[in-house]
Design a protein around this motif. Structure first.
Motif, PDB file in Angstrom:
ATOM      1  N   ARG A   1       0.834  -1.208   0.000  1.00  0.00           N
ATOM      2  CA  ARG A   1       0.000   0.000   0.000  1.00  0.00           C
ATOM      3  C   ARG A   1       0.867   1.256   0.000  1.00  0.00           C
ATOM      4  O   ARG A   1       0.525   2.256  -0.635  1.00  0.00           O
ATOM      5  N   THR A   2       1.986   1.230   0.730  1.00  0.00           N
ATOM      6  CA  THR A   2       2.879   2.382   0.756  1.00  0.00           C
ATOM      7  C   THR A   2       3.532   2.583  -0.604  1.00  0.00           C
ATOM      8  O   THR A   2       3.690   3.716  -1.071  1.00  0.00           O
ATOM      9  N   ILE A   3       3.916   1.490  -1.263  1.00  0.00           N
ATOM     10  CA  ILE A   3       4.522   1.594  -2.597  1.00  0.00           C
ATOM     11  C   ILE A   3       3.542   2.205  -3.583  1.00  0.00           C
ATOM     12  O   ILE A   3       3.918   3.013  -4.438  1.00  0.00           O
ATOM     13  N   ILE A   4       2.272   1.845  -3.461  1.00  0.00           N
ATOM     14  CA  ILE A   4       1.252   2.421  -4.350  1.00  0.00           C
ATOM     15  C   ILE A   4       1.205   3.932  -4.174  1.00  0.00           C
ATOM     16  O   ILE A   4       1.117   4.687  -5.158  1.00  0.00           O
ATOM     17  N   HIS A   5       1.282   4.413  -2.929  1.00  0.00           N
ATOM     18  CA  HIS A   5       1.305   5.856  -2.683  1.00  0.00           C
ATOM     19  C   HIS A   5       2.605   6.482  -3.194  1.00  0.00           C
ATOM     20  O   HIS A   5       2.599   7.615  -3.680  1.00  0.00           O
ATOM     21  N   CYS A   6       3.714   5.741  -3.093  1.00  0.00           N
ATOM     22  CA  CYS A   6       5.005   6.266  -3.560  1.00  0.00           C
ATOM     23  C   CYS A   6       4.984   6.547  -5.061  1.00  0.00           C
ATOM     24  O   CYS A   6       5.677   7.452  -5.535  1.00  0.00           O
ATOM     25  N   LYS A   7       4.209   5.767  -5.806  1.00  0.00           N
ATOM     26  CA  LYS A   7       4.116   5.998  -7.249  1.00  0.00           C
ATOM     27  C   LYS A   7       3.541   7.373  -7.565  1.00  0.00           C
ATOM     28  O   LYS A   7       3.764   7.915  -8.647  1.00  0.00           O
ATOM     29  N   LEU A   8       2.805   7.942  -6.611  1.00  0.00           N
ATOM     30  CA  LEU A   8       2.159   9.232  -6.839  1.00  0.00           C
ATOM     31  C   LEU A   8       3.040  10.409  -6.425  1.00  0.00           C
ATOM     32  O   LEU A   8       2.665  11.557  -6.657  1.00  0.00           O
ATOM     33  N   VAL A   9       4.201  10.138  -5.810  1.00  0.00           N
ATOM     34  CA  VAL A   9       5.054  11.219  -5.316  1.00  0.00           C
ATOM     35  C   VAL A   9       5.683  11.993  -6.468  1.00  0.00           C
ATOM     36  O   VAL A   9       5.628  13.226  -6.518  1.00  0.00           O
ATOM     37  N   CYS A  10       6.295  11.279  -7.410  1.00  0.00           N
ATOM     38  CA  CYS A  10       6.943  11.942  -8.539  1.00  0.00           C
ATOM     39  C   CYS A  10       7.091  10.947  -9.685  1.00  0.00           C
ATOM     40  O   CYS A  10       6.929   9.737  -9.510  1.00  0.00           O
ATOM     41  N   LYS A  11       7.406  11.476 -10.854  1.00  0.00           N
ATOM     42  CA  LYS A  11       7.532  10.645 -12.048  1.00  0.00           C
ATOM     43  C   LYS A  11       8.683   9.659 -11.912  1.00  0.00           C
ATOM     44  O   LYS A  11       8.601   8.513 -12.377  1.00  0.00           O
ATOM     45  N   LYS A  12       9.768  10.095 -11.270  1.00  0.00           N
ATOM     46  CA  LYS A  12      10.934   9.222 -11.093  1.00  0.00           C
ATOM     47  C   LYS A  12      10.568   7.990 -10.283  1.00  0.00           C
ATOM     48  O   LYS A  12      10.928   6.869 -10.645  1.00  0.00           O
ATOM     49  N   TRP A  13       9.852   8.180  -9.184  1.00  0.00           N
ATOM     50  CA  TRP A  13       9.458   7.048  -8.353  1.00  0.00           C
ATOM     51  C   TRP A  13       8.475   6.147  -9.085  1.00  0.00           C
ATOM     52  O   TRP A  13       8.511   4.930  -8.934  1.00  0.00           O
ATOM     53  N   ARG A  14       7.588   6.743  -9.863  1.00  0.00           N
ATOM     54  CA  ARG A  14       6.634   5.927 -10.634  1.00  0.00           C
ATOM     55  C   ARG A  14       7.369   5.034 -11.631  1.00  0.00           C
ATOM     56  O   ARG A  14       7.039   3.860 -11.793  1.00  0.00           O
ATOM     57  N   ASN A  15       8.391   5.588 -12.289  1.00  0.00           N
ATOM     58  CA  ASN A  15       9.161   4.796 -13.247  1.00  0.00           C
ATOM     59  C   ASN A  15       9.963   3.706 -12.546  1.00  0.00           C
ATOM     60  O   ASN A  15      10.115   2.598 -13.085  1.00  0.00           O
ATOM     61  N   LEU A  16      10.487   4.014 -11.356  1.00  0.00           N
ATOM     62  CA  LEU A  16      11.250   3.004 -10.621  1.00  0.00           C
ATOM     63  C   LEU A  16      10.383   1.818 -10.238  1.00  0.00           C
ATOM     64  O   LEU A  16      10.794   0.660 -10.367  1.00  0.00           O
ATOM     65  N   VAL A  17       9.159   2.096  -9.765  1.00  0.00           N
ATOM     66  CA  VAL A  17       8.261   1.025  -9.347  1.00  0.00           C
ATOM     67  C   VAL A  17       7.828   0.172 -10.540  1.00  0.00           C
ATOM     68  O   VAL A  17       7.518  -1.014 -10.391  1.00  0.00           O
ATOM     69  N   SER A  18       7.848   0.754 -11.741  1.00  0.00           N
ATOM     70  CA  SER A  18       7.472   0.013 -12.948  1.00  0.00           C
ATOM     71  C   SER A  18       8.652  -0.719 -13.572  1.00  0.00           C
ATOM     72  O   SER A  18       8.465  -1.512 -14.497  1.00  0.00           O
ATOM     73  N   ASP A  19       9.854  -0.444 -13.079  1.00  0.00           N
ATOM     74  CA  ASP A  19      11.055  -1.060 -13.645  1.00  0.00           C
ATOM     75  C   ASP A  19      11.099  -2.553 -13.321  1.00  0.00           C
ATOM     76  O   ASP A  19      10.722  -2.982 -12.229  1.00  0.00           O
TER      77      ASP A  19
END
Length: 607
Positions: free
Chosen positions: A246-264
């Motif tokens: 659940r925290t990772i899902i929120h982290c995706k919304l912090v910035c584009k860089k974090w969203r790309n990292l979670v999708s890597d």
């Protein structure tokens, strides 16, 4: 935001404008403590704007201490705008130690201002933060003010030690022996905040300073304390992969860089590896109507050795998805956060792969063995090969082959679909029939099912090898004659890494566990559950539809009977879990961030 980790809340708050943060302090005690913490202060400093001013405004009265005004500058390439905020300013006349005195501004760094109070009776230095409304009173300097003619101040912070220091240089007047003549000796003294004392520094020379009564100072010196933005990508991925889903899902919304990292892909694989022992459930909840597609509910389990806690929430309403509307949907398997769904209404024989976390759905093509009216029984399996990383859907079907007249024969066939290939492949005939609509238990690269026709079989379990794509019999528990029951009361599952089978009748059911995979002698009768184990205030389940779902560290075993139940071996009791109602199916589920769009040659839609 109350459910977010403190580090993530700090990261979000530190990106807000200063005035907004000032108001956030008043929201709750938790936010106030976060904003006042050293971690937030350092992070906020590195992200705060560099273009702002502090103005010390005084009246013509020399004994008026004046007001410190903060001027925020909107600094753009083609324009700028000044904004003065009285809320962030400080009227020094209201500070008792400054009343009826002359105050001068001597420097500013990181939001702190250095003030000097000078008169015939005073030579005091103060450090003030207008935002936190704090004033630090420095002890008196060592030099006698009556012997000093010129004083120049400096105030800054070391980027190496992060020590804040006030320094001042001065000309000390030293009388000579011959008459009234005197000379000036340059000296300096420094004060390090937190030490409580000034220290003298000798200066070899002193450059002449022309003081005309007007002094200019920089408003703040920007330092760049380390932040998560400065970390290597590999370390960022390592940190994020350790967080709750659940925290990772929120982290995706912090910035584009974090969203790309979670999708890597490296993050996805690392997170899968670290969550291999995570426990959870996915519930497919149907309402009364057969043409209601229902919804998916994720149950996150806090699994500890001495207790467990369930947190559930509805994540996808299948009725809102056009391809699922007015049809019957069944869960046919789950692996690595992917769920296999089967649409089996009249006129439909479609298979889908869904990831509720990434909100993606993959539509498989129509199977070659589609026979709307001839196919009568299906058994599904969905798994991934640990050798190749290939995901496969396998299903067997029994269909009627018409003969002369009204006669027919039953034929069992199999077909397999490898994700990313875009087509089903026929495997030919299957030697044994499997349970209708049965979900294969996946363990060690094999799907396991209970046999439908086992009268002349040496074993009661059939497996499908995901690597070799072959079917074969598998060692089953040593049922004795007293335990002979009708075939449809048995079910397979994987509990805590072991293959298990439930075997029941109208009075009780037995749970068998295979301690060593593939070894027939390792089957162990784990427990026998009777009707007396149920809470008298609860309705007893229908014994002929019991499915094992998941086992926890504290020994609890979840059972599915159309509703969810928990069996507690230590107290030999069973209680109903109020997470679903009516018609429902439950599977063990481990959420992931695996993107279905990474599978080539597939039709993938966002939900």
């Amino acid at each position: 935001m109350e459910n977010l980790l403190a580090e993530l809340t700090i990261d979000i708050l530190s990106r807000l404008p200063v005035k907004t943060i000032f108001h956030c302090k008043r929201v709750c005690k938790k936010w106030r403590n976060l904003v006042l913490g050293s971690f937030f202060v350092n992070l906020g400093l590195s992200r705060s704007p560099t273009t702002s001013l502090i103005v010390h405004q005084v009246n013509q009265n020399l004994m008026d201490p004046g007001t410190l005004k903060w001027v925020e500058i909107e600094d753009k390439v083609d324009h700028h705008h000044l904004h003065y905020d009285s809320l962030m300013s400080l009227n020094l006349n209201r500070v008792p130690i400054f009343q009826i005195s002359r105050i001068s501004l001597k420097g500013s760094v990181n939001g702190l201002t250095c003030l000097r109070h000078y008169s015939t009776e005073h030579d005091d230095t103060y450090i003030c933060n207008p935002v936190t409304r704090e004033i630090l009173i420095l002890p008196p300097p060592q030099c006698n003010k009556h012997c000093i003619t010129i004083i120049v101040y400096g105030f800054g912070v070391s980027s190496l030690t992060r020590e804040y220091k006030a320094v001042r240089t001065l000309n000390r007047k030293i009388p000579l022996l011959n008459g009234d003549k005197s000379k000036y000796q340059p000296e300096a003294e420094v004060y390090t905040l937190g030490t409580g004392q000034w220290r003298s520094l000798a200066l070899p020379t002193l450059t002449t300073v022309n003081v005309d009564g007007r002094e200019c100072y920089t408003i703040r010196t920007l330092i760049n304390p380390p932040s998560m933005e400065d970390l290597p990508v590999e370390l960022m991925i390592d940190i994020l992969s350790r967080l709750p889903v659940r925290t990772i899902i929120h982290c995706k919304l912090v910035c584009k860089k974090w969203r790309n990292l979670v999708s890597d892909s490296s993050f996805v694989n690392l997170h899968l590896f670290r969550s291999s022992h995570a426990t959870g459930l996915i519930i497919h909840q149907n309402v009364i109507y057969l043409r209601d597609s229902g919804f998916l509910k994720w149950v996150e389990i806090e699994d500890k050795a001495d207790h467990h806690h369930l947190h559930h929430e509805k994540i996808i309403d299948l009725n809102t998805i056009p391809v699922f509307q007015n049809s019957h949907i069944s869960q046919m398997g789950s692996v690595n956060g992917l769920i296999c769904l089967w649409q089996s209404s009249p006129g439909h024989d479609n298979t889908y792969i869904c990831n509720p976390i990434t909100r993606e759905i993959l539509i498989l093509p129509t199977p070659p063995q589609y026979h709307d009216h001839c196919s009568i029984e299906f058994a599904y399996g969905f798994g991934v090969s640990s050798l190749t990383g290939v995901y496969k859907v396998v299903r067997t079907l029994n269909r009627k082959i018409p003969l002369n007249g009204n006669k027919f024969k039953m034929v069992s066939e199999a077909e397999v679909y490898t994700l990313g290939t875009g087509q089903w492949r026929t495997l030919g005939g299957v030697p044994r029939w499997l349970y209708e609509s049965d979900v294969g238990a996946v363990l060690n690269d094999r799907c396991h099912w209970i046999l439908y026709d086992y009268e002349d079989a040496t074993e009661r379990i059939c497996t499908f090898d995901l690597n070799t794509e072959t079917f074969q019999l598998f060692p089953s528990p040593p049922f004795d004659a007293t335990e002979e029951v009708v075939d449809h009361v048995q079910s397979l599952a994987v509990l805590k890494g072991c293959l298990c089978i439930s075997n029941g009748n109208h009075a009780q059911f037995t749970i068998w566990v295979m301690k060593e995979y593939g070894i027939k002698k390792s089957w162990h009768k784990e427990t026998v559950v009777t009707k007396e184990a149920f809470n008298p205030s609860r309705q007893q389940p229908y014994w002929y539809t019991i499915y094992l779902v998941e086992g926890l560290k504290d020994g609890t075993i979840f059972l599915m009977t159309g509703e969810l139940w928990a069996f507690y071996p230590t107290s030999d009791t069973i209680e109903e879990i109020d997470t679903c109602y009516g018609l429902a199916s439950v599977l063990a589920y481990r959420p992931s961030f695996l993107k279905l769009q990474n599978f080539e040659s597939e039709r993938v839609h966002m939900l």
